[in-house]
Design an enzyme around this catalytic site. Structure first.
Site, short mmCIF file in Angstrom:
data_model
loop_
_atom_site.label_atom_id
_atom_site.label_comp_id
_atom_site.label_asym_id
_atom_site.label_seq_id
_atom_site.Cartn_x
_atom_site.Cartn_y
_atom_site.Cartn_z
CD GLN A 261 -0.89 -0.50 3.73
OE1 GLN A 261 -2.11 -0.43 3.74
NE2 GLN A 261 -0.20 -1.02 4.75
CG HIS A 292 -4.03 2.08 19.80
ND1 HIS A 292 -3.83 3.27 19.14
CD2 HIS A 292 -3.87 1.10 18.87
CE1 HIS A 292 -3.55 3.03 17.88
NE2 HIS A 292 -3.57 1.72 17.68
CD GLU A 334 0.99 -4.64 9.42
OE1 GLU A 334 0.65 -4.50 8.22
OE2 GLU A 334 0.27 -4.30 10.38
CB ALA A 369 -4.12 -11.81 9.86
CG ASP A 386 -4.99 -2.15 15.63
OD1 ASP A 386 -5.98 -1.50 15.27
OD2 ASP A 386 -3.88 -1.63 15.86
#
Length: 522
Positions: A261, A292, A334, A369, A386
C-alpha cells in the site's frame, strides 16, 4: 470502398507477422489502461468490487460501440488505425493523472467529489473502450489487405495475438509497471509504447498508402501525443508532490509505496502525527491513545501472559499491551513490512509507540493474518484484532466467520478476542454484522463504543461521500467462548457507558459474513 491492395516494404509473411505484433502490443497496453483505472479508482473512490465492475462493464460495452463505429473508417483503415492509437495513447496515458488531480483538488468537496469522480471514471472507461473496440475491425482490414485468407482464420490469428497480449499486459501491470514506475508514470509509459507501436506499424508497413496530407496529419498527431506524454512524465514528480500536499497538507514527512500500500506520514510531533494507509487516516497522534486503550484494555482482564496482535504494525496496540504486568510474549502479525520498518525507525512514530520493537518480548511475523492463523499451532490468552475497517473490500475476509473460526483455535481456555469493528455512529449495520459473525463462529460478545476527540481515524471505510465526514467514535467487540467480563477498575464505568451506548443502536436479525457471501459492502 475498402482499400484492396497495399504495397509493402517487406514480404507478405513478414507484414502479417508485424501486424500481429502490433495487435499484441496494443492489446497489452489496452489491458494496462483497464487495470490502471480499476486500481486507481479503488484507491481514490473505494470499494474495489464496485469500481472493477463499473470499469470493466462500461469498457466492454464501449468496445462494442467502437467496433460498430469502426465500420465507417474501413475505407482508410491504415490512417484511421494510426489516429485511433494516438488518441488511445493520449487518453489512456493521461487517465491516471486526470483522476488523481480531480481527487486531490476536489476531494474535500464530499458528495460533489463522490459523484463527479464516478462520472470521470465512466467517461474515461467509455473513451478507452470505444478506442480499443475500434482496433480489431481496422486491423482485420489491414491483415486481409496484406494476404487474403478466410475470415475465420484471420479472426483467429487476431484474437490469438490479442489475448496473448492481454495476458502479458495483465501480468506486466502488477509485477513490472507498478514496482518500477508507479501508477502515474506507468500509465504514461504505457501510452508512449502504445503510440510508438501504432505509429511504427502504420508508417513502417502502410506508409506508401498514406496521402501526403494523411502522412503529415498522422505524424503531427503522434509527435503531439508523445510530446505531451513526455512532458507529463518530466513533471509527474512535481505533480505528485503538489497533489500529495493538497490531499495530506504541507507537512508530509514520509511517502512510500510499499509492496502492499501507499504509506504517508505527516507531522513532526507526536500530537500532530498522522499515518495514512492508501489515503485513509489510520493513526492520529492526538487521540490514538483513546482508540488503542479502548481496544486493548478491556481484553487484558484475566490471564494475559501471551498476546497476539493481528495487524497493528504501527506498534501502538502492542504499547498498550506491554503496560500490563505479567505479559511474557507479544506476537504481531502484520502484512506490510514497510509499516513495521517505519514504526521501528521513524523517530516520531517510534516515540509514540514507546519503541516497542526494542522490547525482547515483542516478535513480528510479516504475513497475511488469515494464512498465518491457518498454520499456527500456538495459543494465546488475548488476541487483539487491530485491522482495517471491515467496510474496506480488501479486509472483508478478515471479518468473516471463517476468520473468526480460525481465531478461536488459537485462543487459550478463557482467552479473549478484541475486535475493532468500525464506527457505530455512521456504520451501525457493519458493526452489528461483525457482532453476528462472531456469534456465528461460536463466540459470545460484549459490544461497546468509545468516543474520539478528533477525526474518527481508523474508522473510515472505502472512500465514499460519507468518508469526508469522518465519524467521531469507534466500535469494539470483546468476545470469548464464555461471556467476557468487563474490567473492574478505574475507567470501567467509561466502558460500561460505551456498552449501553452500543446496545441502543443494536440491529437484530443480521446474517453473518462469510468468505463466499461477504456482507460489509457499502
Amino acid at each position: 470502398m475498402i482499400e484492396s491492395s497495399v504495397r509493402l516494404p517487406v514480404s507478405p509473411g513478414a507484414g502479417r507477422f508485424f501486424v500481429l505484433v502490433g495487435v499484441f502490443v496494443c492489446a497489452a497496453c489496452g489491458l494496462v489502461y483497464e487495470l490502471e483505472l480499476v486500481a486507481l479508482a479503488s484507491y481514490l473512490i473505494g470499494d474495489s468490487v464496485t469500481q472493477a465492475s463499473v470499469v470493466l462493464s462500461v469498457m466492454v460495452f464501449a468496445m462494442g460501440i467502437g467496433s460498430l463505429l469502426a465500420k465507417r473508417l474501413r475505407c482508410r483503415a491504415s490512417a484511421w488505425f494510426g489516429l485511433v492509437e494516438a488518441a488511445l495513447a493520449l487518453v489512456g496515458g493521461c487517465s491516471a493523472m486526470a483522476l488523481y488531480a480531480a481527487f486531490a483538488w476536489t476531494g474535500d468537496k464530499g458528495e460533489v467529489w463522490a459523484s463527479g469522480s464516478r462520472y470521470l471514471l465512466v467517461a474515461f472507461s467509455l473513451a478507452i473502450g470505444v478506442l480499443i473496440g475500434a482496433e480489431v475491425p481496422l486491423l482485420m482490414v489491414l491483415i486481409q489487405r496484406i494476404r487474403r485468407q478466410d475470415a475465420s482464420g484471420a479472426v483467429s490469428d487476431l484474437f490469438a495475438a490479442d489475448y496473448v497480449g492481454a495476458l502479458v499486459g495483465g501480468l506486466a501491470f502488477p509485477f513490472l509497471l507498478l514496482p518500477l514506475f508507479g501508477q502515474l508514470t506507468g500509465a504514461l509509459f504505457t501510452g508512449a509504447v502504445n503510440a510508438l507501436a501504432g505509429g511504427a506499424l502504420v508508417f513502417g508497413l502502410f506508409g506508401r498508402d498514406l496521402s501526403t496530407r494523411g502522412r503529415w496529419v498522422l505524424l503531427t498527431a503522434n509527435v503531439v501525443v508523445l510530446s505531451l506524454l513526455a512532458s507529463a512524465a518530466v513533471l509527474v514528480d512535481d505533480f505528485e508532490r503538489a497533489a500529495r500536499r493538497a490531499v495530506y497538507g504541507g507537512d508530509v514527512r514520509v511517502a512510500v509505496q510499499t509492496d502492499v500500500q501507499e504509506v504517508v506520514l505527516t507531522g513532526a510531533r507526536r500530537s500532530t502525527l498522522h499515518l495514512f494507509l492508501d489515503g485513509r487516516l489510520r493513526i492520529s497522534g492526538r487521540d490514538e491513545k483513546r482508540y488503542h486503550q479502548g481496544l486493548v484494555v478491556p481484553a487484558m482482564r484475566g490471564p494475559h501472559a501471551r498476546v497476539l496482535v493481528l495487524g497493528g504494525g504501527d506498534g501502538l496496540a502492542a504499547r498498550e499491551v506491554l503496560r500490563h504486568r505479567g505479559v511474557r510474549r507479544v506476537d504481531i502479525v502484520e502484512l506490510d513490512a514497510g509499516v513495521v520498518r517505519l514504526a521501528r525507525h521513524d523517530p516520531v512514530l517510534g516515540a509514540l509507540n514507546g519503541h516497542v520493537y526494542a522490547d525482547p518480548r515483542v516478535h513480528v511475523v510479516n504475513a497475511d493474518a488469515f494464512r498465518w492463523l491457518r498454520s499456527s499451532r500456538a495459543t494465546y490468552d488475548v488476541v487483539i484484532s487491530d485491522l482495517p475497517d471491515p467496510g474496506i473490500t480488501a479486509s472483508t475476509k478478515l471479518y468473516s466467520q471463517e476468520f473468526y473460526g480460525l481465531t478461536t483455535r488459537v485462543l487459550a481456555e478463557g482467552g479473549r478476542l478484541a475486535v475493532h469493528a468500525g464506527p457505530l455512529s455512521t456504520r451501525a449495520r457493519v458493526f452489528w454484522t461483525v457482532e453476528a459473525t462472531l456469534r456465528a463462529a461460536g463466540l459470545r460478545t460484549v459490544p461497546y463504543r468509545v468516543g474520539g476527540r478528533e477525526s474518527g481515524f481508523a474508522a473510515g471505510p472505502d472512500r465514499t461521500a460519507e468518508g469526508a465526514r469522518a465519524p467521531r467514535d469507534w466500535g469494539f467487540l470483546l468476545a470469548s467462548r464464555t461471556r467476557p467480563v468487563l474490567l473492574r477498575s478505574a475507567g470501567a464505568e467509561v466502558v460500561r457507558t460505551g456498552v449501553r451506548a452500543a446496545e441502543r443502536t443494536r440491529l437484530p436479525g443480521l446474517a453473518p459474513s462469510t468468505l463466499v457471501h461477504p456482507r460489509y459492502a457499502n
